[in-house]
Design an enzyme around this catalytic site. Structure first.
Site, PDB file in Angstrom:
ATOM      1  N   HIS A 179       0.836  -1.202   0.000  1.00 49.12           N
ATOM      2  CA  HIS A 179       0.000   0.000   0.000  1.00 49.12           C
ATOM      3  C   HIS A 179       0.866   1.245   0.000  1.00 49.12           C
ATOM      4  O   HIS A 179       2.073   1.201   0.285  1.00 49.12           O
ATOM      5  CB  HIS A 179      -0.956   0.004   1.211  1.00 49.12           C
ATOM      6  CG  HIS A 179      -0.317   0.417   2.496  1.00 49.12           C
ATOM      7  ND1 HIS A 179      -0.898   1.292   3.398  1.00 49.12           N
ATOM      8  CD2 HIS A 179       0.870   0.076   3.055  1.00 49.12           C
ATOM      9  CE1 HIS A 179      -0.116   1.465   4.433  1.00 49.12           C
ATOM     10  NE2 HIS A 179       0.958   0.735   4.264  1.00 49.12           N
ATOM     11  N   CYS A 199       3.983   5.306   5.450  1.00 46.37           N
ATOM     12  CA  CYS A 199       4.078   4.101   6.283  1.00 46.37           C
ATOM     13  C   CYS A 199       5.513   3.590   6.276  1.00 46.37           C
ATOM     14  O   CYS A 199       6.226   3.723   5.278  1.00 46.37           O
ATOM     15  CB  CYS A 199       3.127   3.018   5.776  1.00 46.37           C
ATOM     16  SG  CYS A 199       3.175   1.494   6.749  1.00 46.37           S
ATOM     17  N   GLN A 234      -7.226  -2.324   9.969  1.00 46.08           N
ATOM     18  CA  GLN A 234      -8.416  -1.502  10.159  1.00 46.08           C
ATOM     19  C   GLN A 234      -9.481  -1.949   9.154  1.00 46.08           C
ATOM     20  O   GLN A 234      -9.169  -2.338   8.027  1.00 46.08           O
ATOM     21  CB  GLN A 234      -8.078  -0.028   9.976  1.00 46.08           C
ATOM     22  CG  GLN A 234      -7.106   0.497  11.036  1.00 46.08           C
ATOM     23  CD  GLN A 234      -6.805   1.958  10.845  1.00 46.08           C
ATOM     24  OE1 GLN A 234      -7.702   2.803  10.754  1.00 46.08           O
ATOM     25  NE2 GLN A 234      -5.530   2.303  10.796  1.00 46.08           N
ATOM     26  N   SER A 286      -5.560   6.112   9.803  1.00 45.57           N
ATOM     27  CA  SER A 286      -4.159   6.440   9.543  1.00 45.57           C
ATOM     28  C   SER A 286      -3.991   7.505   8.468  1.00 45.57           C
ATOM     29  O   SER A 286      -3.007   8.242   8.474  1.00 45.57           O
ATOM     30  CB  SER A 286      -3.398   5.177   9.122  1.00 45.57           C
ATOM     31  OG  SER A 286      -3.446   4.202  10.126  1.00 45.57           O
ATOM     32  N   HIS A 309      -5.168   5.748   1.546  1.00 43.46           N
ATOM     33  CA  HIS A 309      -4.317   4.703   0.972  1.00 43.46           C
ATOM     34  C   HIS A 309      -4.754   4.365  -0.451  1.00 43.46           C
ATOM     35  O   HIS A 309      -5.919   4.556  -0.805  1.00 43.46           O
ATOM     36  CB  HIS A 309      -4.425   3.375   1.760  1.00 43.46           C
ATOM     37  CG  HIS A 309      -4.402   3.494   3.238  1.00 43.46           C
ATOM     38  ND1 HIS A 309      -3.356   2.989   4.008  1.00 43.46           N
ATOM     39  CD2 HIS A 309      -5.295   4.013   4.124  1.00 43.46           C
ATOM     40  CE1 HIS A 309      -3.610   3.187   5.284  1.00 43.46           C
ATOM     41  NE2 HIS A 309      -4.776   3.809   5.369  1.00 43.46           N
TER      42      HIS A 309
END
Length: 398
Positions: free
Chosen positions: A290, A348, A366, A389, A392
């Site tokens: 991702h 990330c 998640q 977060s 994505h």
């Protein structure tokens, strides 16, 4: 945010009493004047426990609000590199040091919190935070703690059935405190409470028992009765602020309440429960890469690229989505590979591996991320996916 001048009603301080187990902890909220952080009266009887369970920002908050925990410090442990730093960890793990009163809470109870607060079956990571620094470790001092840790791991393995508990049990060597910007990270996102406790200097904030408790409160990780009690006391402060016309404080509080609704808390609790379930419940495992772009609404406003969060805090969600769409277009058109783009632009830590998250099953990510990944066919790239977060795009690789 400046604290407004009081009119006819001048509040010099507010006393909040939190009932922790059978003991009362009086917390003084000074008005603009910082009070020195004070050590508890029985400092010599305090004991120390150190754990690694993923990102140390959340780990510190997990333990901070527990009755009997006096203070917490985030840092690095478990490796061989001397004087590690956030951007140069070597083989260390992000860890949290917990100083606690053994007359109020015991090591076995801390172990229970450790197991319930992360997924010990995930290899080298927690959720989208993947890497050696996020591995699961119990650090022990002596044979008795080693025995208790081993027994608790066996019990956790029994509960996990076919899934392997990857948690290590290591003798504690040197614990290196992390840089000041990482201490009490969750609390630092709430300017209202920082003002309320007097804008303590970094060193005092790190050592403050009050800041330790509030760090857990802001992250909504206090035991429910304590979370509600602090909520009620802060609401009382807000009511008094209304009397004096402090509309800015009320506005800040409303924004906080909007982001921490009961539905949000319920969803977080559901995610914790699901994380404890084996991925064998259905759907098998997938593997995906991702690209994450964080923004001002992200749960943690910092990354390996932007450790102080200066860029992230000034990036709107709309801007993050626009950046991600442009990156996706480059990948789809063949101008760039997914791996190269992830390595350069993803917020990330998986960027170091071209965005690869490794294999995972249901209940380990998640919910929006999980659903989007399982809906993809191997080789497909998702549209924009929103999580706590950030935003994505996901490529399923297996």
């Amino acid at each position: 945010m400046a604290v407004p001048e009081r009119n006819h009603y001048h509040v010099v301080s507010v006393l909040i009493v939190l009932v922790l187990a059978d003991n009362a902890l009086c917390i003084r909220f000074p008005d603009r004047v910082a009070q020195p952080a004070r050590d508890p009266p029985d400092q010599q009887r305090l004991q120390v426990a150190v754990f690694a369970l993923g990102s140390f920002w959340r780990s510190e908050a997990v333990f901070g609000c527990l009755p009997g925990v006096i203070r917490t410090t985030v840092g690095y442990a478990g490796g061989s590199k001397s004087n590690p730093e956030y951007r140069s960890l070597g083989d260390h793990a992000e860890s949290v040091k917990v100083e606690y009163d053994p007359q109020l809470i015991i090591f076995r109870e801390l172990l229970d919190v450790f197991w319930s607060s992360h997924d010990p079956r995930q290899v080298y990571g927690q959720g989208p935070d993947v890497g050696n620094q996020y591995r699961s470790i119990i650090f022990v001092n002596g044979t008795e703690e080693s025995r208790m840790a081993a027994v608790s791991k066996e019990q956790e393995q029994t509960r996990s059935r076919s899934s392997i508990v990857t948690t290590q049990i290591l003798q504690l060597g040197t614990f290196y405190p992390a840089e000041p910007e990482h201490q009490k990270f969750e609390l630092k996102q709430n300017t209202f409470l920082l003002q309320l406790i007097g804008n303590l200097p970094e060193e005092e904030l790190e050592r403050s028992s009050l800041a330790t408790k509030l760090n857990g409160y802001v992250a909504e990780l206090c035991p429910p009765n304590i979370q509600k009690h602090i909520d009620a006391k802060i609401n009382d402060i807000i009511k008094k602020a209304r009397v004096t016309g402090t509309a800015k404080i009320e506005s800040d509080r409303k924004r906080k309440k909007a982001s921490t609704s009961a539905a949000d808390r319920t969803e977080k609790e559901n995610r914790k429960k699901k994380a404890k379930m084996s991925s064998s419940k259905g759907g098998g495992e997938v593997r995906a890469s991702h690209i994450l772009i964080k923004h001002e609404g992200s749960r943690r406003k910092a990354s390996w690229k932007d450790p102080e969060g200066r860029v992230i805090k000034s990036t709107t969600r709309e801007s993050a989505v626009s950046q991600l769409k442009a990156l996706r277009d480059d990948i789809v058109s063949g101008k760039a590979t997914f791996q190269d783009v992830a390595s350069r632009f993803s917020d990330c830590s998986s960027a170091k591996r071209g965005g690869d998250l490794g294999p995972f099953g249901r209940g380990q990510m998640q919910k929006p991320f999980e659903e989007a990944t399982f809906a993809l066919k191997v080789g497909e790239i998702s549209d924009i996916v929103d999580t706590d977060s950030g935003v994505h795009i996901i490529k399923r690789t297996k």
